[in-house]
Write an enzyme that holds these catalytic residues in place. Structure first.
Site, short mmCIF file in Angstrom:
data_model
loop_
_atom_site.label_atom_id
_atom_site.label_comp_id
_atom_site.label_asym_id
_atom_site.label_seq_id
_atom_site.Cartn_x
_atom_site.Cartn_y
_atom_site.Cartn_z
NE ARG A 77 2.05 0.15 4.11
CZ ARG A 77 2.06 -1.06 3.59
NH1 ARG A 77 0.94 -1.65 3.30
NH2 ARG A 77 3.20 -1.68 3.31
NE ARG A 114 -0.33 -7.68 -2.73
CZ ARG A 114 -0.31 -6.46 -2.21
NH1 ARG A 114 -1.41 -5.90 -1.78
NH2 ARG A 114 0.81 -5.79 -2.13
CB ILE A 124 3.98 -1.66 12.87
CG1 ILE A 124 4.97 -2.31 13.84
CG2 ILE A 124 4.62 -1.25 11.56
CD1 ILE A 124 6.22 -1.50 14.12
CB CYS A 128 -3.19 -0.89 1.46
SG CYS A 128 -2.25 -1.11 2.96
CG ASP A 151 4.56 -8.38 7.86
OD1 ASP A 151 5.55 -8.30 7.12
OD2 ASP A 151 3.73 -7.46 8.00
CB SER A 211 10.59 3.66 7.44
OG SER A 211 10.23 3.28 6.12
CE LYS A 234 4.82 -9.84 0.51
NZ LYS A 234 4.86 -8.39 0.77
CG ASN A 235 8.11 -8.41 2.74
OD1 ASN A 235 7.48 -8.30 1.67
ND2 ASN A 235 7.51 -8.39 3.90
NE ARG A 245 0.45 -0.63 0.13
CZ ARG A 245 -0.55 -0.93 -0.70
NH1 ARG A 245 -1.03 -0.05 -1.50
NH2 ARG A 245 -1.05 -2.15 -0.73
C1 EPZ Z 1 7.40 -3.33 5.02
O1 EPZ Z 1 6.43 -2.35 4.65
C2 EPZ Z 1 6.83 -4.68 4.61
N1 EPZ Z 1 6.62 -4.70 3.17
C3 EPZ Z 1 5.50 -4.91 5.32
O2 EPZ Z 1 5.07 -6.22 4.99
C4 EPZ Z 1 5.75 -4.87 6.83
O3 EPZ Z 1 4.52 -5.03 7.49
C5 EPZ Z 1 6.38 -3.52 7.20
O4 EPZ Z 1 7.61 -3.33 6.45
C6 EPZ Z 1 6.72 -3.43 8.68
O5 EPZ Z 1 7.59 -4.47 9.02
C7 EPZ Z 1 7.68 -5.00 2.37
O6 EPZ Z 1 8.79 -5.24 2.83
C8 EPZ Z 1 7.40 -5.05 0.90
P1 EPZ Z 1 7.51 0.66 7.04
P2 EPZ Z 1 6.84 -0.78 4.67
O7 EPZ Z 1 8.01 1.70 6.12
O8 EPZ Z 1 8.24 -0.62 4.19
C9 EPZ Z 1 5.02 4.42 8.52
C10 EPZ Z 1 3.62 -7.84 4.18
O9 EPZ Z 1 2.62 -8.31 4.75
N2 EPZ Z 1 5.74 5.16 7.47
O10 EPZ Z 1 8.46 0.00 7.99
O11 EPZ Z 1 5.77 -0.03 3.99
C11 EPZ Z 1 4.09 3.37 7.93
O12 EPZ Z 1 2.85 3.96 7.58
C12 EPZ Z 1 3.86 -6.35 4.22
O13 EPZ Z 1 4.50 -8.52 3.60
C13 EPZ Z 1 5.58 6.54 7.40
O14 EPZ Z 1 4.84 7.13 8.19
O15 EPZ Z 1 6.76 -0.49 6.24
C14 EPZ Z 1 3.96 2.37 9.05
O16 EPZ Z 1 2.99 2.84 9.97
C15 EPZ Z 1 2.68 -5.59 4.81
N3 EPZ Z 1 6.24 7.21 6.42
C16 EPZ Z 1 5.34 2.40 9.70
O17 EPZ Z 1 5.95 3.63 9.28
C17 EPZ Z 1 7.07 6.58 5.52
O18 EPZ Z 1 7.66 7.26 4.65
C18 EPZ Z 1 6.23 1.26 9.26
O19 EPZ Z 1 6.27 1.28 7.85
C19 EPZ Z 1 7.20 5.18 5.61
C20 EPZ Z 1 6.54 4.49 6.60
#
Ligand code: EPZ
Length: 420
Positions: free
Chosen positions: A122, A400, A330, A117, A308, A164, A22-23, A93
């Site tokens: 997020r 999902r 995270i 969420c 995850d 991120s 998915k990711n 998202r």
């Molecule tokens: C991706 O989410 C994955 N989703 C998530 O998987 C996964 O848990 C996450 O990466 C971490 O590995 C997809 O790939 C679709 P991040 P993402 O940006 O991109 C903060 C699942 O179960 N942050 O690496 O949203 C954020 O709040 C899902 O498949 C900011 O503060 O994760 C988090 O605390 C759940 N500002 C941390 O960084 C930003 O602009 C990591 O988020 C972006 C992120």
């Protein structure tokens, strides 16, 4: 709303074939916005989030032709609109991933803010800052991002303030068509990015080169050519099924993934006593009679222990002989599964972002509530070894991100039924 009925404990034995990731699929689908030519994507998992992303692409003016046999789609640009609505982005998202490509290709976009969420707020500040450094200007009004780049995007040298996944993907997509060279530092290096998204775009004529562990160079190109790409297997689904075998003294052969991609998880599974054999594209795992505890386990960005799989490992460590501690570093609120695991008999206490798991719990079947995608997977894992029947409500969360999960589970010995 659908729910699962699981009667445990179950004897787990057999083999499964992993679905597409998915990711990996979500950024690759968003990347099709960069193309004028048709793009064919294969091995897409048939899950809700992919459906939503395809609906989002259709709402942006792309045609989506599905071939159910090999889970592939052909995406063709028609009459482009650059508006991504809240109704589609709020439930998934990753909708924010269309922002970078829309601005890079069409120099404007109106996309909904994704909204938070259960696992966290997020925010998308890092996405917006990196796109700004590439030449995008934007303002936020009534929950929408009004973005444009009148003179197009220009390459730049950018260091992410924090790692991120989504912001790295958005930046790479935007830089692919930006004028000149972009160097991105402190990137997320999940295989979905460093391997699959990079290979997909380079096959289409992009010029993306990883020049350091977390640094990537992107030389902007004028256009991308038509391409066919098969999405990599889902490493989180693989980890989830490894935990199913580990918690249940089961024996599984999991096919479709290069085990090197989950070497951290394999080390941890061996640490709790599982016997693991790896082949080129398969993992053979045998669960231990006695599950050893892990004194301290912290979620980290790849190639650390993935957030995850945190919930699934927590279910496993409830059955370990002794106390374990899991630290979630995270997301700010990713312990929604704890209250539900306690309904099964788990002994867990939470102090800030640490969960202290007492171990040696005997799970008794109970009625449970899913809260998010991976928390629901943890409830399934626990219900498989619980004595008696469990009902897991709101499994739309599972739908999902896990394709045909009850069919796969039934095939390896789980007594599971989907009740609508
Ligand atoms: C991706 O989410 C994955 N989703 C998530 O998987 C996964 O848990 C996450 O990466 C971490 O590995 C997809 O790939 C679709 P991040 P993402 O940006 O991109 C903060 C699942 O179960 N942050 O690496 O949203 C954020 O709040 C899902 O498949 C900011 O503060 O994760 C988090 O605390 C759940 N500002 C941390 O960084 C930003 O602009 C990591 O988020 C972006 C992120």
């Amino acid at each position: 709303m659908d729910r699962f009925f699981i009667n445990g404990p179950c004897k787990i034995k057999g083999s499964i074939k992993l679905s597409g990731s998915k990711n990996a699929s979500l950024p690759i689908l968003a990347a099709t916005i960069l193309f004028d030519e048709p793009v064919e994507i294969k091995n897409l998992p048939n899950v809700k989030d992919i459906e939503t992303m395809l609906d989002l692409l259709k709402s942006l003016g792309f045609s989506v032709k599905k071939n159910k046999i090999n889970n592939s789609v052909i995406i063709k640009k028609k009459k482009i609109k650059t508006f991504a609505s809240y109704s589609l982005v709020k439930t998934m998202r990753a909708g924010i991933l269309v922002l970078g490509p829309l601005v890079a290709k069409y120099r404007k976009a109106i996309t909904s803010l994704p909204g938070g969420c259960l696992i966290g707020a997020r925010p998308v500040n890092i996405h917006l800052n990196v796109l700004k450094k590439l030449g995008m200007s934007h303002q936020i009004k009534k929950g929408y991002i009004y973005a444009n780049a009148k003179k197009g995007l220009k390459g730049s040298i950018i260091k992410f303030p924090q790692i991120s996944v989504g912001a790295t993907e958005n930046a790479i997509l935007a830089a692919t068509l930006a004028e000149g060279k972009t160097i991105l530092k402190n990137c997320a290096i999940e295989p979905e990015i460093k391997i699959d998204l990079t290979n997909f775009l380079n096959k289409a004529g992009a010029k993306i080169k990883w020049i350091g562990k977390r640094s990537v160079q992107v030389e902007g190109v004028k256009k991308l050519n038509r391409v066919i790409h098969s999405v990599m297997a889902d490493r989180i689904e693989c980890g989830t099924f490894c935990v199913v075998a580990a918690i249940s003294k089961g024996e599984l052969k999991i096919n479709g993934l290069n085990p090197k991609i989950i070497s951290t998880e394999i080390k941890l599974l061996k640490k709790i006593g599982a016997k693991i054999k790896t082949l080129d594209q398969s993992i053979i795992i045998k669960g231990p009679n006695k599950i050893k505890n892990i004194k301290f386990l912290q979620t980290k960005e790849y190639d650390g222990f993935p957030t995850d799989l945190q919930a699934q490992f927590m279910a496993l460590l409830c059955k370990a002989d002794g106390r374990s501690v899991i630290c979630e570093s995270i997301f700010e609120n990713r312990f929604m599964h704890v209250a539900e695991l306690k309904r099964l008999g788990a002994k867990i206490s939470i102090i800030k972002n640490k969960a202290i798991i007492k171990g040696n719990s005997n799970f008794e079947g109970a009625e449970l509530m899913s809260s998010d995608l991976r928390a629901s997977a943890a409830l399934v894992v626990a219900a498989i070894v619980a004595k008696g029947s469990s009902v897991i409500n709101r499994i739309y969360h599972l739908d999902r991100g896990y394709e045909n999960i009850e069919i796969k589970l039934k095939k390896i010995g789980v007594n599971i039924k989907r009740l609508s």
